[in-house]
Design a protein around this motif. Structure first.
Motif, PDB file in Angstrom:
ATOM      1  N   THR A 291      -8.667 -16.244   2.841  1.00  0.00           N
ATOM      2  CA  THR A 291      -7.585 -15.022   2.250  1.00  0.00           C
ATOM      3  C   THR A 291      -6.743 -15.632   1.263  1.00  0.00           C
ATOM      4  O   THR A 291      -6.131 -16.670   1.701  1.00  0.00           O
TER       5      THR A 291
ATOM      6  N   GLU B 294      -2.684 -13.745   4.701  1.00  0.00           N
ATOM      7  CA  GLU B 294      -2.172 -12.429   5.703  1.00  0.00           C
ATOM      8  C   GLU B 294      -0.739 -13.093   5.993  1.00  0.00           C
ATOM      9  O   GLU B 294       0.114 -11.823   6.499  1.00  0.00           O
TER      10      GLU B 294
ATOM     11  N   LYS C 117      -3.710  -2.901  -4.127  1.00  0.00           N
ATOM     12  CA  LYS C 117      -2.123  -3.350  -3.783  1.00  0.00           C
ATOM     13  C   LYS C 117      -1.648  -3.749  -5.239  1.00  0.00           C
ATOM     14  O   LYS C 117      -0.429  -3.925  -5.110  1.00  0.00           O
TER      15      LYS C 117
ATOM     16  N   SER D 232      -7.710  -9.544  -1.496  1.00  0.00           N
ATOM     17  CA  SER D 232      -6.948  -8.306  -1.575  1.00  0.00           C
ATOM     18  C   SER D 232      -5.509  -8.292  -2.305  1.00  0.00           C
ATOM     19  O   SER D 232      -5.043  -7.343  -2.968  1.00  0.00           O
ATOM     20  N   ARG D 233      -4.906  -9.707  -2.490  1.00  0.00           N
ATOM     21  CA  ARG D 233      -3.660  -9.776  -3.411  1.00  0.00           C
ATOM     22  C   ARG D 233      -4.118 -11.057  -4.133  1.00  0.00           C
ATOM     23  O   ARG D 233      -2.955 -11.845  -4.418  1.00  0.00           O
TER      24      ARG D 233
ATOM     25  N   ASP E 210     -11.107 -13.323   0.293  1.00  0.00           N
ATOM     26  CA  ASP E 210     -10.819 -12.031   0.287  1.00  0.00           C
ATOM     27  C   ASP E 210      -9.633 -12.037  -0.632  1.00  0.00           C
ATOM     28  O   ASP E 210      -8.440 -12.416  -0.128  1.00  0.00           O
TER      29      ASP E 210
ATOM     30  N   ASN F  61     -12.783   0.534  -1.142  1.00  0.00           N
ATOM     31  CA  ASN F  61     -11.557  -0.127  -0.481  1.00  0.00           C
ATOM     32  C   ASN F  61     -11.818  -1.793   0.027  1.00  0.00           C
ATOM     33  O   ASN F  61     -12.930  -1.939  -0.181  1.00  0.00           O
ATOM     34  N   GLY F  62     -10.754  -2.213   0.473  1.00  0.00           N
ATOM     35  CA  GLY F  62     -10.815  -3.474   0.849  1.00  0.00           C
ATOM     36  C   GLY F  62     -11.727  -3.909   1.989  1.00  0.00           C
ATOM     37  O   GLY F  62     -12.451  -5.022   2.064  1.00  0.00           O
ATOM     38  N   THR F  63     -11.641  -3.095   3.150  1.00  0.00           N
ATOM     39  CA  THR F  63     -12.536  -3.260   4.273  1.00  0.00           C
ATOM     40  C   THR F  63     -14.115  -3.216   3.587  1.00  0.00           C
ATOM     41  O   THR F  63     -14.920  -4.151   3.916  1.00  0.00           O
TER      42      THR F  63
ATOM     43  N   GLU G  76      -9.623  -4.871  10.645  1.00  0.00           N
ATOM     44  CA  GLU G  76     -10.502  -4.089  10.001  1.00  0.00           C
ATOM     45  C   GLU G  76     -11.451  -2.933  11.060  1.00  0.00           C
ATOM     46  O   GLU G  76     -12.367  -2.828  10.792  1.00  0.00           O
TER      47      GLU G  76
ATOM     48  N   ASN H 174       0.748  -1.198  -0.094  1.00  0.00           N
ATOM     49  CA  ASN H 174      -0.141  -0.115   0.008  1.00  0.00           C
ATOM     50  C   ASN H 174       0.775   1.285   0.189  1.00  0.00           C
ATOM     51  O   ASN H 174       0.451   2.249  -0.194  1.00  0.00           O
TER      52      ASN H 174
ATOM     53  N   HIS I  84      -7.667 -10.769   7.697  1.00  0.00           N
ATOM     54  CA  HIS I  84      -7.904  -9.330   7.937  1.00  0.00           C
ATOM     55  C   HIS I  84      -9.232  -8.929   8.458  1.00  0.00           C
ATOM     56  O   HIS I  84      -9.161  -7.849   9.160  1.00  0.00           O
TER      57      HIS I  84
ATOM     58  N   ASN J 199     -14.980  -6.560   1.560  1.00  0.00           N
ATOM     59  CA  ASN J 199     -15.423  -7.513   2.643  1.00  0.00           C
ATOM     60  C   ASN J 199     -16.452  -7.271   3.343  1.00  0.00           C
ATOM     61  O   ASN J 199     -17.569  -8.206   3.637  1.00  0.00           O
TER      62      ASN J 199
HETATM   63  C1  LIG Z   1      -6.024  -9.493   3.391  1.00  0.00           C
HETATM   64  C2  LIG Z   1      -6.519  -7.956   3.302  1.00  0.00           C
HETATM   65  N1  LIG Z   1      -7.633  -7.869   3.056  1.00  0.00           N
HETATM   66  C3  LIG Z   1      -8.300  -6.673   2.969  1.00  0.00           C
HETATM   67  C4  LIG Z   1      -7.616  -5.683   2.933  1.00  0.00           C
HETATM   68  C5  LIG Z   1      -7.972  -4.201   2.367  1.00  0.00           C
HETATM   69  O1  LIG Z   1      -7.952  -3.357   3.417  1.00  0.00           O
HETATM   70  P1  LIG Z   1      -8.198  -1.804   2.997  1.00  0.00           P
HETATM   71  O2  LIG Z   1      -9.511  -1.567   3.729  1.00  0.00           O
HETATM   72  O3  LIG Z   1      -7.223  -1.025   3.789  1.00  0.00           O
HETATM   73  O4  LIG Z   1      -8.226  -1.438   1.633  1.00  0.00           O
HETATM   74  C6  LIG Z   1      -5.999  -5.605   3.283  1.00  0.00           C
HETATM   75  C7  LIG Z   1      -5.071  -4.531   3.358  1.00  0.00           C
HETATM   76  O5  LIG Z   1      -4.075  -4.384   3.928  1.00  0.00           O
HETATM   77  C8  LIG Z   1      -5.585  -7.037   3.421  1.00  0.00           C
HETATM   78  O6  LIG Z   1      -4.216  -7.321   3.544  1.00  0.00           O
END
Ligand SMILES: Cc1ncc(COP(=O)(O)O)c(C=O)c1O
Length: 354
Positions: free
Chosen positions: A149, A153, A213, A182-183, A180, A70-72, A101, A19, A96, A75
């Motif tokens: 995920t 993580e 990311k 995110s990656r 999830d 955003n990612g949160t 979150e 990020n 995550h 989700n």
């Molecule tokens: C596994 C995972 N999920 C979701 C997120 C999304 O987070 P954000 O709300 O910061 O975009 C992250 C960010 O670090 C993450 O590592």
């Protein structure tokens, strides 16, 4: 001309998080391309319309994409749309959604998370069973979704077969699977498979797709692979404050990332740089790399004084205060020179601690 002033040194890189990286130049170009003129707001623009087809090419003809900020948010929106008020989500303790979150799934979506400790951030059918019980018991939040995920993580990866086994198991219990991602681009590049191999084809119902990311300025997406798995997503995205009015600027970034191979090129670079870093520091006496390096994260255990001095030179996070484990992450723009300079700094600080 702009009145803004560049306030940072563009040559300084860190190993704190993907990020921390900027925006991929091809994505910035795409944002400029979508600028000027007017487009219908709130997702009825031509870029968001075109995005449906882009995602269907990756995830199959049933896929539906819902861009969010955003990612949160991705989700929370995904999980809320997959559950009724009395239902719960089974996830790894390190997920995550549970650790990072701020309790948003609980606070914003009113969800109950049922967590399971794991050695490597990965769930298995057996681990899921530690929480997937009590169906029909009104005293227990009803397990409805398994959330995994990819990549995890802890920098590990599920194989497509492992995800299929989780999906088969969850579905046999009447549960759904959320991924999830995110990656997700990192995972696909590392496994060298199309993204659908461990999502659509493995039986995942809904995924959170990570753009930030991967090199976007901002923007993620909820991707529905099984339309029967969600209810009211359109309304939930708005009430969870994830409906972008100028959505074309999220959508065009995704198009730049996914229409060609930018996602793969970027992920491959991040992966190669993580491996280079791991190889370089493994040879330094006093540095332990305790976890497999499967994605773009390198975990290391260092003497505490070394970490403290190194953090004055480079930004990165301590992952576990108790063990002295730190996490280093690479990004699409990490170069060999960045890695070599950082590894040299690690070696220097280790030498000066003896
Ligand atoms: C596994 C995972 N999920 C979701 C997120 C999304 O987070 P954000 O709300 O910061 O975009 C992250 C960010 O670090 C993450 O590592």
């Amino acid at each position: 001309m702009t009145d803004a002033i560049r306030r940072h040194d563009p040559l300084v890189k860190s190993f704190a998080s993907d990020n921390y990286a900027g925006v991929h130049p091809e994505i910035l170009q795409a944002i400029a391309l979508a600028n000027e003129g007017h487009q219908i707001a709130y997702g009825a623009d031509v870029y968001t319309e075109a995005l449906q087809e882009v995602f269907r090419r990756h995830f199959g003809p049933a896929a539906e994409v819902w861009p969010v900020f955003n990612g949160t948010g991705a989700n929370v929106v995904a999980l809320r749309a997959m559950t009724a008020h009395w239902e719960a989500v089974v996830c790894a303790e390190s997920a995550h959604i549970h650790t990072d979150e701020g309790g948003a799934p609980e606070r914003a979506a009113g969800l109950k998370l049922l967590t399971v400790p794991t050695p490597d951030g990965k769930l298995t059918p057996e681990l899921i069973d530690r929480q997937a019980w009590g169906f029909g018991d009104e005293h227990r939040a009803q397990p409805k979704v398994v959330s995994i995920t990819q990549s995890t993580e802890l920098g590990t990866l599920y194989t497509p077969e492992e995800i299929k086994a989780i999906c088969d198991h969850a579905h046999s219990l009447g549960m759904l699977v959320h991924l999830d991602g995110s990656r997700i681009t990192i995972a696909a590049a590392a496994l060298d498979v199309p993204m659908r191999a461990f999502t659509t084809d493995a039986g995942v119902d809904v995924l959170s797709f990570g753009g930030t990311k991967a090199g976007m300025m901002f923007g993620e997406a909820v991707v529905v692979l099984n339309p029967d798995a969600v209810r009211g997503l359109r309304y939930i995205r708005k009430t969870q404050m994830q409906l972008a009015s100028k959505m074309r600027f999220v959508s065009v970034q995704f198009e730049a990332l996914l229409a060609g191979d930018l996602w793969r090129r970027s992920a491959r670079n991040a992966l190669a740089m993580a491996r280079r870093l791991a190889d370089a520091v493994r040879g330094i006496p006093g540095v332990e790399v305790p976890r497999p390096v499967e994605a773009n994260a390198v975990f290391a255990i260092l003497p505490r004084d070394v970490t403290e001095r190194l953090q004055k030179r480079y930004r990165f996070y301590t992952w576990n205060e108790a063990t002295g484990e730190v996490r280093w992450m690479t990004a699409f723009d990490t170069t060999e020179a960045d890695v070599d300079a950082f590894a040299a700094a690690v070696a220097e600080e280790i030498r000066s601690s003896v």
